[in-house]
Design an enzyme around this catalytic site. Sequence first.
Site, mmCIF file in Angstrom:
data_model
loop_
_atom_site.group_PDB
_atom_site.id
_atom_site.type_symbol
_atom_site.label_atom_id
_atom_site.label_comp_id
_atom_site.label_asym_id
_atom_site.label_seq_id
_atom_site.Cartn_x
_atom_site.Cartn_y
_atom_site.Cartn_z
ATOM 1 N N GLU A 30 -17.397 -100.182 13.994
ATOM 2 C CA GLU A 30 -17.785 -101.104 15.080
ATOM 3 C C GLU A 30 -18.423 -100.354 16.250
ATOM 4 O OE1 GLU A 30 -17.906 -104.005 14.160
ATOM 5 O OE2 GLU A 30 -16.445 -104.062 12.538
ATOM 6 N N HIS B 204 -22.008 -99.940 15.536
ATOM 7 C CA HIS B 204 -22.792 -101.118 15.949
ATOM 8 C C HIS B 204 -22.984 -101.125 17.465
ATOM 9 C CE1 HIS B 204 -22.896 -102.959 12.059
ATOM 10 N NE2 HIS B 204 -21.641 -103.371 12.025
HETATM 11 ZN ZN LIG Z 1 -20.593 -104.196 10.451
#
Ligand SMILES: [Zn+2]
Length: 266
Positions: free
Chosen positions: A186, A189
């Site tokens: 995460e 991202h």
């Molecule tokens: Zn993802």
Amino acid sequence: MNFRLTLNPSNLLIFRATVVLLGFGLALAGCENTYGYSLAGSKWPQPGLCGSNCLGTPLTLTYSFQNMFDGGMKGPDNVPLPASLIRGSIEEALGLWSSVVPITFVEVPDDGLSYGSSTQYGQIRFRHIYINGPDPPPPASPVAKAQAYYPSGDNYPGDVEFDHSDPWQASGTLSTPDILGAAIHEIGHAIGLGHSDIEGVNMYWIFHRFQGLGTAQLFPDDIAGIQSVYGVGSGSVVSLAVPEPTAAGFLAVCAGVWLLRRRRPL
Ligand SMILES: [Zn+2]
Ligand SMILES: [Ca+2]
Ligand SMILES: [Ca+2]
């Protein structure tokens, strides 16, 4: 049979152009990107002498914990996970990314409030929320364990959310993942990576499972991806956590007490 290739001037031109194009095509094939990463299409500004996007220039991002230590993240036995495991996992994940790109992550206080009323939080804000409820049990594939927002703008961008409807644990399995593997994915991202095609790397849509604090790593595909966004370099993680007393510190205190005792008149 005697074969002779004869070319008139205009055909020669076409022949040469074909050879050049063929050579160019072969060169491209030779340099083909064997990585599977993809980019979010947005990144945190990296200002420097060259302008607002200077690859390799150090940058600082703040992070904070909105509600991660309130007992809402639970194990398969429904017992809240220790705050030390949650914090340790997220800081290890930040540390891995900051070891390959020039980003320093600095923790700031978080007032724990929702956007709208909150005035104190970091650019990358970690929280647990309801995402989709409990994922179906194995052998079904995971659906949604965590999610993050790509960079750009304020508030939600860069934030990382864990689904508190799913169980979590230190040593990850497909159905009950570790926070460490989820956090690495995460945060990827949150700083500008999309998903990779390569199964097993951190940015594959099913994030990599690791087996406890200290076991995580970035894979070459993750490193190539993030270095294409920020350039090569290294930063660090600056935590607000009070460090545990180290063995050396403890020994120093013991030695000090011993010296004081020796000096005390009997
Ligand atoms: Zn993802
Ligand atoms: Ca879920
Ligand atoms: Ca944010």
